[in-house]
Design a protein around this motif. Structure first.
Motif, mmCIF file in Angstrom:
data_model
loop_
_atom_site.group_PDB
_atom_site.id
_atom_site.type_symbol
_atom_site.label_atom_id
_atom_site.label_comp_id
_atom_site.label_asym_id
_atom_site.label_seq_id
_atom_site.Cartn_x
_atom_site.Cartn_y
_atom_site.Cartn_z
ATOM 1 N N ILE A 278 39.532 10.182 45.096
ATOM 2 C CA ILE A 278 40.979 9.993 45.109
ATOM 3 C C ILE A 278 41.241 8.508 44.901
ATOM 4 N N LYS A 279 41.913 8.159 43.837
ATOM 5 C CA LYS A 279 42.110 6.753 43.493
ATOM 6 C C LYS A 279 42.983 6.066 44.537
ATOM 7 N N HIS A 280 42.588 4.847 44.880
ATOM 8 C CA HIS A 280 43.342 4.076 45.868
ATOM 9 C C HIS A 280 42.927 2.621 45.776
ATOM 10 N N LYS A 281 43.733 1.761 46.360
ATOM 11 C CA LYS A 281 43.419 0.348 46.441
ATOM 12 C C LYS A 281 42.599 0.082 47.709
ATOM 13 N N HIS B 100 37.618 23.464 40.300
ATOM 14 C CA HIS B 100 38.682 22.642 39.713
ATOM 15 C C HIS B 100 39.338 21.821 40.822
ATOM 16 N N VAL B 101 39.382 20.514 40.655
ATOM 17 C CA VAL B 101 39.948 19.610 41.658
ATOM 18 C C VAL B 101 41.128 18.866 41.062
ATOM 19 N N SER B 102 42.265 18.960 41.716
ATOM 20 C CA SER B 102 43.454 18.193 41.336
ATOM 21 C C SER B 102 44.172 17.804 42.622
ATOM 22 N N PHE B 103 45.128 16.909 42.515
ATOM 23 C CA PHE B 103 45.815 16.390 43.696
ATOM 24 C C PHE B 103 47.322 16.558 43.537
ATOM 25 N N PRO B 104 47.828 17.774 43.771
ATOM 26 C CA PRO B 104 49.267 18.026 43.592
ATOM 27 C C PRO B 104 50.094 17.298 44.636
ATOM 28 N N LEU C 22 43.159 12.489 53.637
ATOM 29 C CA LEU C 22 42.573 13.478 54.529
ATOM 30 C C LEU C 22 43.087 14.885 54.232
ATOM 31 N N LYS C 23 44.354 15.028 53.942
ATOM 32 C CA LYS C 23 44.889 16.383 53.710
ATOM 33 C C LYS C 23 44.286 17.008 52.447
ATOM 34 N N PHE C 24 44.009 16.195 51.419
ATOM 35 C CA PHE C 24 43.369 16.735 50.220
ATOM 36 C C PHE C 24 41.916 17.110 50.501
ATOM 37 N N LEU C 25 41.211 16.277 51.265
ATOM 38 C CA LEU C 25 39.833 16.596 51.609
ATOM 39 C C LEU C 25 39.767 17.897 52.402
ATOM 40 N N TRP D 244 24.166 20.771 66.741
ATOM 41 C CA TRP D 244 24.272 20.947 65.295
ATOM 42 C C TRP D 244 22.909 20.783 64.626
ATOM 43 N N ASP D 245 22.662 21.597 63.592
ATOM 44 C CA ASP D 245 21.425 21.471 62.804
ATOM 45 C C ASP D 245 21.474 20.268 61.880
ATOM 46 N N CYS D 246 22.677 19.989 61.381
ATOM 47 C CA CYS D 246 22.829 19.008 60.309
ATOM 48 C C CYS D 246 24.167 18.320 60.455
ATOM 49 N N LEU D 247 24.209 17.037 60.122
ATOM 50 C CA LEU D 247 25.458 16.276 60.172
ATOM 51 C C LEU D 247 25.683 15.608 58.824
ATOM 52 N N PHE D 248 26.848 15.890 58.231
ATOM 53 C CA PHE D 248 27.239 15.283 56.966
ATOM 54 C C PHE D 248 28.233 14.164 57.246
ATOM 55 N N PHE D 249 27.917 12.976 56.746
ATOM 56 C CA PHE D 249 28.777 11.802 56.924
ATOM 57 C C PHE D 249 29.545 11.629 55.619
ATOM 58 N N HIS D 250 30.854 11.813 55.694
ATOM 59 C CA HIS D 250 31.665 12.099 54.507
ATOM 60 C C HIS D 250 32.821 11.114 54.372
ATOM 61 N N ASP D 251 32.855 10.372 53.264
ATOM 62 C CA ASP D 251 34.021 9.528 52.989
ATOM 63 C C ASP D 251 35.246 10.406 52.776
ATOM 64 N N VAL D 252 36.395 9.930 53.226
ATOM 65 C CA VAL D 252 37.604 10.744 53.201
ATOM 66 C C VAL D 252 38.179 10.905 51.798
ATOM 67 N N ASP D 253 37.757 10.064 50.859
ATOM 68 C CA ASP D 253 38.357 10.090 49.521
ATOM 69 C C ASP D 253 37.476 10.756 48.474
ATOM 70 N N LEU D 254 36.430 11.484 48.884
ATOM 71 C CA LEU D 254 35.535 12.136 47.936
ATOM 72 C C LEU D 254 35.618 13.655 48.071
ATOM 73 N N ILE D 255 35.888 14.329 46.957
ATOM 74 C CA ILE D 255 36.058 15.776 46.936
ATOM 75 C C ILE D 255 34.897 16.407 46.166
ATOM 76 N N PRO D 256 34.143 17.316 46.768
ATOM 77 C CA PRO D 256 33.030 17.962 46.051
ATOM 78 C C PRO D 256 33.555 18.871 44.943
ATOM 79 N N GLU D 257 32.845 18.886 43.824
ATOM 80 C CA GLU D 257 33.286 19.642 42.649
ATOM 81 C C GLU D 257 32.389 20.829 42.315
ATOM 82 N N ASP D 258 31.418 21.151 43.165
ATOM 83 C CA ASP D 258 30.536 22.284 42.884
ATOM 84 C C ASP D 258 29.988 22.802 44.205
ATOM 85 N N ASP D 259 30.288 24.071 44.527
ATOM 86 C CA ASP D 259 29.870 24.581 45.836
ATOM 87 C C ASP D 259 28.404 25.001 45.878
#
Length: 388
Positions: free
Chosen positions: A294-297, A95-99, A144-147, A194-209
């Motif tokens: 995360i919605k943003h302009k 469950h992902v929300s942004f309090p 960033l804090k939500f991510l 490192w074995d693997c490097l993930f390049f991750h946008d700061v505004d995307l939250i994964p919803e399934d582990d």
């Protein structure tokens, strides 16, 4: 005669109805028998290795569930057993929300096993995978804090050894996401193999582990189903949002382009590089590779790149000449914060790392001076710290 025909008619109708009823009952019995065996198999699975998983609520479970089971202060011994191939902490949908009101201090308190620089390793087993998370960043502290709130427990549930690197672009010149990712790769690999490097946008939250943050045999596009695209892949060669490369993948495709200043184009260039390097794009299923944005302009200083289509048309000619072999930058600062390593870098402008200053014609231009506390990197030289 009429009466006899009527009797035969009623008899045939009665027999027909009986046959239909018998067929339906037989069909229903078949489905019941199949359902019975399916329930038996499901019970067997529930009694198997996944018995410790937390059942996900219809809207997803709490990403911090199960982490209270982890021991604290457990020293890593040389004879530590390897973690299971499938982590027993994985729970599926999240469950992902942004309090409002979330702070980094709160995130830190919820992740007591994360050490300085945003490093973590499982306390009771030896991780099978070592993953670095690279986050290109500027002026996105709110996102960033939500991510970090979701990403730390997400990775811990997968029993990974990991580190999180935030690559912050200094100055106000146009944002360059791909070049920052080149910087992130180089700086992360300087610190650990490192074995693997993930390049991750700061505004995307994964919803399934179950979307595992480990590398595949080919470059992986993890963010296959974003909510902004209706949880569908927008087009076949899309490689944006969240992607993963092993060091070998990165070298084969010469990293990322350095010349995409502004929004758009670099993701498609990277996707083309994967193909040109003789590799394929691997992806999780649509059900698993889900992300909430995360919605943003559109950010100030990250305007749409008007040259992106012309540049994309030339990728086949430029990919070997523009990438990890030509990236130049200066490390302004490196800070090991409680939840991540922040690396602030000067990546210059379209005119170069140190564009010539505009001087009056009568004056002789002074030699360009490097900042005393900066760390300069290029393909011709290794990084070295200079003392003030």
């Amino acid at each position: 005669m009429v009466t006899l025909q009527s009797k035969w008619r009623f008899l045939f109708m009665f027999l027909g109805i009986q046959l239909v009823v018998m067929a339906l009952l037989s069909r229903e019995g078949y489905h019941k028998r199949v359902s019975y065996f399916i329930r038996i198999f499901r019970k067997g699975e529930a009694a198997g290795p996944v018995r410790n998983r937390t059942a996900a609520a219809p809207g997803g479970g709490d990403v911090y569930a199960n982490l209270s089971q982890l021991s604290r202060g457990h020293d890593h011994a040389d004879d530590m057993p390897y973690c299971p191939k499938t982590s027993p902490l994985i729970g599926g949908p999240i469950h992902v929300s942004f309090p409002s009101g979330l702070t980094l201090a709160q995130v830190q308190r919820k992740n007591p096993l994360v050490v300085s620089g945003g490093r973590y390793r499982p306390p009771d087993c030896e991780a099978r995978h070592r993953t670095a998370i690279i986050i290109p960043h500027r002026h996105r502290e709110h996102h960033l804090k939500f991510l970090l709130y979701y990403l730390h427990p997400f990775l811990q549930r997968q029993q990974l050894s990991y580190g999180i690197y935030v690559i912050h672009q200094a100055g106000n010149y146009t944002f360059n996401r791909a070049k920052l990712m080149n910087v992130g790769f180089r700086e992360a690999m300087r610190e650990e193999d490192w074995d693997c490097l993930f390049f991750h946008d700061v505004d995307l939250i994964p919803e399934d582990d179950r979307n595992l943050y480990v590398c595949d045999a080919n470059p992986k596009h993890a963010a296959i189903a974003m909510d902004k695209f209706g949880y569908k892949l927008p087009y076949k060669m899309y490689f944006g949002g969240v992607s993963a490369l092993s060091p070998l993948h990165y070298l084969k495709m010469n990293g990322f382009p350095n010349n995409y200043w502004g929004w758009g184009g670099e993701d498609d260039d990277i996707g083309v590089r994967v193909s040109l390097a003789g590799m394929f794009i691997s992806r999780p299923s649509l059900k698993v590779g889900r992300y909430k944005m995360i919605k943003h302009k559109l950010d100030k200083g990250n305007d749409v790149n008007p040259k992106r289509f012309n540049m994309l048309a030339k990728t086949r000619q430029t990919w070997k000449m523009d990438g990890m072999n030509t990236v130049e930058y200066e490390v302004v600062s490196r800070d090991y914060l409680p939840l991540y390593t922040n690396i602030t870098v000067n990546i210059g402008t379209e005119s170069g790392l140190h564009p010539p200053a505009q001087k009056p014609a009568a004056e002789k231009p002074a030699a360009a001076q490097k900042p005393a506390a900066a760390q300069t990197c290029s393909r011709k030289s290794c990084c070295r710290e200079t003392c003030s």
